[in-house]
Structures are given as structure tokens and as C-alpha cells.
Design a protein around this motif. Structure first.
Motif, PDB file in Angstrom:
ATOM      1  N   HIS A 138      -5.140  -5.263  13.964  1.00 10.50           N
ATOM      2  CA  HIS A 138      -6.091  -4.347  13.347  1.00 10.50           C
ATOM      3  C   HIS A 138      -6.838  -5.073  12.232  1.00 10.50           C
ATOM      4  O   HIS A 138      -6.262  -5.401  11.198  1.00 10.50           O
ATOM      5  N   LYS A 139      -8.084  -5.412  12.443  1.00  7.56           N
ATOM      6  CA  LYS A 139      -9.015  -5.997  11.477  1.00  7.56           C
ATOM      7  C   LYS A 139      -8.738  -7.463  11.153  1.00  7.56           C
ATOM      8  O   LYS A 139      -9.649  -8.270  11.098  1.00  7.56           O
ATOM      9  N   LEU A 147      -2.652  -4.759   6.978  1.00  4.93           N
ATOM     10  CA  LEU A 147      -3.497  -3.695   6.437  1.00  4.93           C
ATOM     11  C   LEU A 147      -2.669  -2.412   6.404  1.00  4.93           C
ATOM     12  O   LEU A 147      -2.311  -1.862   7.440  1.00  4.93           O
ATOM     13  N   SER A 149      -2.513   1.379   5.749  1.00  2.00           N
ATOM     14  CA  SER A 149      -3.431   2.515   5.655  1.00  2.00           C
ATOM     15  C   SER A 149      -2.702   3.839   5.433  1.00  2.00           C
ATOM     16  O   SER A 149      -3.335   4.857   5.217  1.00  2.00           O
ATOM     17  N   ASN A 150      -1.388   3.826   5.498  1.00  2.00           N
ATOM     18  CA  ASN A 150      -0.649   5.084   5.307  1.00  2.00           C
ATOM     19  C   ASN A 150       0.656   4.842   4.548  1.00  2.00           C
ATOM     20  O   ASN A 150       1.675   5.416   4.849  1.00  2.00           O
ATOM     21  N   SER A 174     -12.776   7.568  -1.860  1.00  3.66           N
ATOM     22  CA  SER A 174     -11.662   7.698  -0.924  1.00  3.66           C
ATOM     23  C   SER A 174     -10.498   8.426  -1.577  1.00  3.66           C
ATOM     24  O   SER A 174      -9.817   9.216  -0.931  1.00  3.66           O
ATOM     25  N   GLU A 189      -6.777   2.114   1.751  1.00  3.41           N
ATOM     26  CA  GLU A 189      -6.363   1.044   2.648  1.00  3.41           C
ATOM     27  C   GLU A 189      -6.136  -0.189   1.794  1.00  3.41           C
ATOM     28  O   GLU A 189      -7.016  -0.598   1.024  1.00  3.41           O
TER      29      GLU A 189
END
Length: 239
Positions: A138-139, A147, A149-150, A174, A189
Motif C-alpha cells: 500500500h503506497k 503506513l 491508517s487505523n 483530517s 495516516e
């Protein structure tokens, strides 16, 4: 400018900081991996908007680590062991109201050749000798460039980041969106490259974890004790 007679540390006064601004000391005596002049230049520019910055090359001594001269101490990847007397100086600094930020990277103490867990364990924190990896692409190409994100475990972390000097408009928005949606784990993130996980128990409190898309799953990577001692891992603020 010299910060004391015959001392091998110097100040880099904040551009927007006044004489009453909080002073942050970055230790370099333990051959830290990152310092304001090596790897943290962008962070330094942000901090100088609000704080006075010191690089300490002299030693872990009470003349430097006392709340009259400095209020926040940063040890970013120390690569030497601390002595009992040096740990005592840091503990006294905490007890007197100073704040300490301790960081290592992947591999923990073994890779860095240090012993900071001896101090951190007293406050419920232990840096593991492992590395967080991304379980799916991812990315970022490298699996150790994680990364998250949660992974926010405490909403106040998001709010604190949004209040940092130089926080971008997207970062602030955000966090506002996260608060509106009452989503504890969303809103931010965070890139967490080449970092180790933590073991955290009371009285320490975990703030950030690897989340559900990284391995090991849901492991703390940032923790705090009493609002004064913060320990984490990774190189996510580096140039």
C-alpha cells in the motif's frame, strides 16, 4: 551561542520563540542516530517556530538536564549504553517535571548497542528487538515502510498533532473529520518506517499501534507515562 561556560553544547534559538519559550535539548552524547543537524533539519525548522533548541554534546549531567535550563529532552536512537548515574540524572529530571522523549528503531537495543529499556521498564515500557512490516502492499514499496491508517489508540494524539506548529491544513481537517465521525482509529495516516514494537503496561499508556494491516498486528509503537516520558520507535520524522 554558548549555553554555558566551557560547555560543548549550543543553542539554536527559535525564530518565533521568545525568552520564555520552552527549551528542548537533543542529546548527541550517546552518538544518537538522528540530531537536529543530522536527519532532523525539517523537524528542527518546525520546532524553532515555538521552541528554543539545544544540542548537547557534553554528557548526561544535571547541569544540562534540569528544568531550570531545559524542559524537554530528546534521545533519538542512542547507540551507546547509559551508566547508572546517567539514568539517575534522567529520573531526577522526570521527577522534577521535565519531559523525556526516547526513540529507537528496528532491532531495538541489540541493534543499537544501548540499554534504555533498563530505564523504560520502570515506567511500564519496553522496546522490542523486532520490526513492524506491512502485510499488504500500500503506497510504499518497501515492506518495512509501514503506513498506519487505523492505529491511533488515543484520540488526544490526533488533536495534539493538529496543534503542532506548522501542521498542514489537510492534517487539521483530517482530525476535525475524525472527531465529527467519532472514529477513534481514523483521521490520521502515519508513516512508520523501520520501527520496532513496544510492550506497554500500567502505568504507561499506549498511544499508537501497528493497526490491523501490519505485522505484528495491533502492537503498540508509541507510549507515554504520566504525560512526561514518551517512548517510541521508527524514523518517521526524519529528513
Amino acid at each position: 551561542s554558548a549555553a554555558g561556560q566551557g560547555r560543548s553544547f549550543y543553542t539554536m534559538d527559535g525564530d518565533g520563540a521568545g525568552p520564555n519559550a520552552i527549551t528542548v535539548v537533543f542529546d548527541t552524547f550517546k552518538k544518537e542516530t538522528f540530531t537536529p543537524s543530522k536527519g532532523l533539519k525539517q523537524l528542527q525548522r518546525r520546532l524553532k517556530m515555538q521552541y528554543n533548541i539545544i544540542e548537547n554534546k557534553e554528557g548526561i549531567e544535571q547541569s544540562i538536564y534540569n528544568v531550570r535550563n531545559t524542559q524537554i529532552a530528546v534521545f533519538w536512537g542512542p547507540r551507546e549504553k547509559f551508566t547508572k548515574s546517567e539514568f539517575a540524572v534522567i529520573k531526577n529530571y522526570l521527577e522534577d517535571g521535565g519531559s523525556v522523549f526516547m526513540l529507537l528503531g528496528e532491532g531495538g537495543e541489540g541493534k543499537y548497542g544501548t540499554n534504555i529499556n533498563f530505564l523504560l521498564e520502570e515506567y511500564g515500557i519496553y522496546i522490542n528487538s523486532d520490526c513492524a512490516v506491512r502485510s499488504v502492499y500500500h503506497k510504499y514499496l518497501h515492506p518495512k515502510e509501514v503506513l498506519i491508517s487505523n492505529g491511533v489508540l488515543n484520540r488526544e494524539l490526533s488533536h495534539a498533532i493538529a496543534r503542532l506548529p506548522g501542521a498542514s491544513k489537510s492534517e487539521r481537517e483530517s482530525v476535525d473529520l475524525s472527531s465529527t465521525q467519532h472514529d477513534l482509529h481514523g483521521g490520521l495516516e502515519i508513516v512508520f518506517p523501520y520501527g520496532a514494537t513496544l510492550n506497554v503496561q500500567k502505568p504507561a499508556i499506549p498511544l499508537l499501534s501497528t493497526g490491523q494491516e501490519s505485522y505484528p498486528l495491533n502492537r503498540p509503537v508509541l507510549a507515554v507515562y504520566d504525560g512526561k516520558l514518551v517512548s517510541g520507535s521508527g524514523v518517521n520524522c526524519c529528513d
